[in-house]
Design a protein around this motif. Structure first.
Motif, mmCIF file in Angstrom:
data_model
loop_
_atom_site.group_PDB
_atom_site.id
_atom_site.type_symbol
_atom_site.label_atom_id
_atom_site.label_comp_id
_atom_site.label_asym_id
_atom_site.label_seq_id
_atom_site.Cartn_x
_atom_site.Cartn_y
_atom_site.Cartn_z
ATOM 1 N N ILE A 180 0.135 -1.052 0.189
ATOM 2 C CA ILE A 180 0.106 -0.041 0.098
ATOM 3 C C ILE A 180 0.864 1.127 -0.051
ATOM 4 N N VAL A 181 2.127 1.301 1.337
ATOM 5 C CA VAL A 181 2.803 2.498 0.670
ATOM 6 C C VAL A 181 3.278 2.968 -0.512
ATOM 7 N N ALA A 182 4.129 1.701 -1.249
ATOM 8 C CA ALA A 182 4.355 1.907 -2.144
ATOM 9 C C ALA A 182 3.865 2.858 -3.222
ATOM 10 N N TYR A 183 2.834 2.767 -3.245
ATOM 11 C CA TYR A 183 1.752 3.626 -4.134
ATOM 12 C C TYR A 183 1.623 4.453 -4.245
ATOM 13 N N PHE A 226 5.451 -8.456 -5.467
ATOM 14 C CA PHE A 226 4.657 -7.796 -6.722
ATOM 15 C C PHE A 226 4.295 -6.290 -6.916
ATOM 16 N N HIS A 227 3.773 -5.771 -5.580
ATOM 17 C CA HIS A 227 3.617 -4.464 -5.593
ATOM 18 C C HIS A 227 4.343 -4.019 -5.734
ATOM 19 N N LEU A 228 5.555 -4.262 -5.200
ATOM 20 C CA LEU A 228 6.618 -3.011 -5.170
ATOM 21 C C LEU A 228 7.423 -2.721 -6.673
ATOM 22 N N ASN A 229 7.498 -3.699 -7.914
ATOM 23 C CA ASN A 229 7.661 -3.401 -9.255
ATOM 24 C C ASN A 229 6.852 -2.891 -9.956
ATOM 25 N N GLN A 230 5.281 -3.385 -9.465
ATOM 26 C CA GLN A 230 4.251 -2.244 -10.298
ATOM 27 C C GLN A 230 4.099 -1.095 -10.186
ATOM 28 N N ALA A 231 4.079 -0.162 -8.385
ATOM 29 C CA ALA A 231 4.819 1.152 -8.147
ATOM 30 C C ALA A 231 6.242 1.384 -9.117
ATOM 31 N N ILE A 251 -2.240 13.630 -20.113
ATOM 32 C CA ILE A 251 -3.171 12.033 -20.135
ATOM 33 C C ILE A 251 -2.850 11.100 -20.286
ATOM 34 N N TRP A 252 -1.264 11.663 -19.888
ATOM 35 C CA TRP A 252 -0.410 10.170 -19.535
ATOM 36 C C TRP A 252 -0.380 10.217 -18.047
ATOM 37 N N GLY A 253 0.055 11.063 -17.594
ATOM 38 C CA GLY A 253 -0.051 10.941 -16.219
ATOM 39 C C GLY A 253 -1.351 10.383 -15.403
ATOM 40 N N ILE A 254 -2.726 11.454 -16.098
ATOM 41 C CA ILE A 254 -4.092 10.999 -15.642
ATOM 42 C C ILE A 254 -3.836 8.710 -15.361
ATOM 43 N N PHE A 255 -3.402 7.768 -16.418
ATOM 44 C CA PHE A 255 -3.220 7.084 -16.769
ATOM 45 C C PHE A 255 -2.595 6.266 -15.602
ATOM 46 N N CYS A 256 -1.228 6.954 -15.381
ATOM 47 C CA CYS A 256 -0.853 6.754 -14.711
ATOM 48 C C CYS A 256 -1.325 6.350 -13.096
ATOM 49 N N PHE A 257 -1.924 7.654 -12.463
ATOM 50 C CA PHE A 257 -2.234 7.866 -11.591
ATOM 51 C C PHE A 257 -3.454 7.078 -11.669
ATOM 52 N N VAL A 258 -4.804 6.566 -12.045
ATOM 53 C CA VAL A 258 -5.822 5.554 -12.278
ATOM 54 C C VAL A 258 -4.840 4.477 -11.941
ATOM 55 N N CYS A 259 -3.416 4.001 -13.077
ATOM 56 C CA CYS A 259 -2.660 2.752 -12.144
ATOM 57 C C CYS A 259 -2.600 2.667 -11.007
ATOM 58 N N CYS A 296 -3.364 0.234 -5.710
ATOM 59 C CA CYS A 296 -2.684 0.281 -4.206
ATOM 60 C C CYS A 296 -4.533 -0.404 -3.850
ATOM 61 N N ILE A 297 -6.060 -0.317 -4.540
ATOM 62 C CA ILE A 297 -7.053 -0.884 -4.274
ATOM 63 C C ILE A 297 -6.284 -2.625 -4.415
ATOM 64 N N ALA A 298 -5.712 -2.843 -5.215
ATOM 65 C CA ALA A 298 -5.296 -4.577 -5.537
ATOM 66 C C ALA A 298 -4.580 -4.681 -4.025
ATOM 67 N N ALA A 299 -3.650 -3.765 -3.961
ATOM 68 C CA ALA A 299 -3.113 -4.422 -2.448
ATOM 69 C C ALA A 299 -3.821 -3.948 -1.030
ATOM 70 N N ILE A 300 -4.599 -3.244 -0.744
ATOM 71 C CA ILE A 300 -5.568 -3.080 0.047
ATOM 72 C C ILE A 300 -6.479 -4.554 0.256
ATOM 73 N N ASN A 301 -6.513 -5.313 -0.844
ATOM 74 C CA ASN A 301 -7.166 -6.332 -0.952
ATOM 75 C C ASN A 301 -6.678 -7.628 -0.733
#
Length: 89
Positions: free
Chosen positions: A9-12, A32-37, A55-63, A68-73
């Protein structure tokens, strides 16, 4: 030392969160999450390019939010486009 869920979670959250997670977190459990972040934050550097980069920045924010939601779950879901890139071994 943080557990793997907290580390993911903190990584994102921010660049500083990613650094804290890499140094003080459970690196094996949250690899896994450290790599993705890391991939998301590095790809987010292209957001500095005017117009298309925004637009790319917004996409990265959404990612980052999706990751983060996946890490929380407690899930290991790859984010779109960037999820297949592996920087950490």
């Amino acid at each position: 030392m943080m557990d793997s869920k907290t580390t993911g979670i903190v990584a994102y959250i921010t660049w500083i969160g990613l650094l804290v997670a890499l140094v003080a977190g459970d690196r094996e459990g949250a690899k896994f999450h450290l790599n993705q972040a890391l991939v998301i934050w590095l790809a987010g550097l292209f957001a500095a390019i005017p117009c298309i980069g925004w637009i790319w920045g917004i996409f990265c924010f959404v990612c980052a939010v999706m990751g983060c939601i996946a890490a929380i779950n407690g899930e290991e879901k790859e984010v779109p486009l960037l999820g297949k890139i592996k920087l950490l071994k």
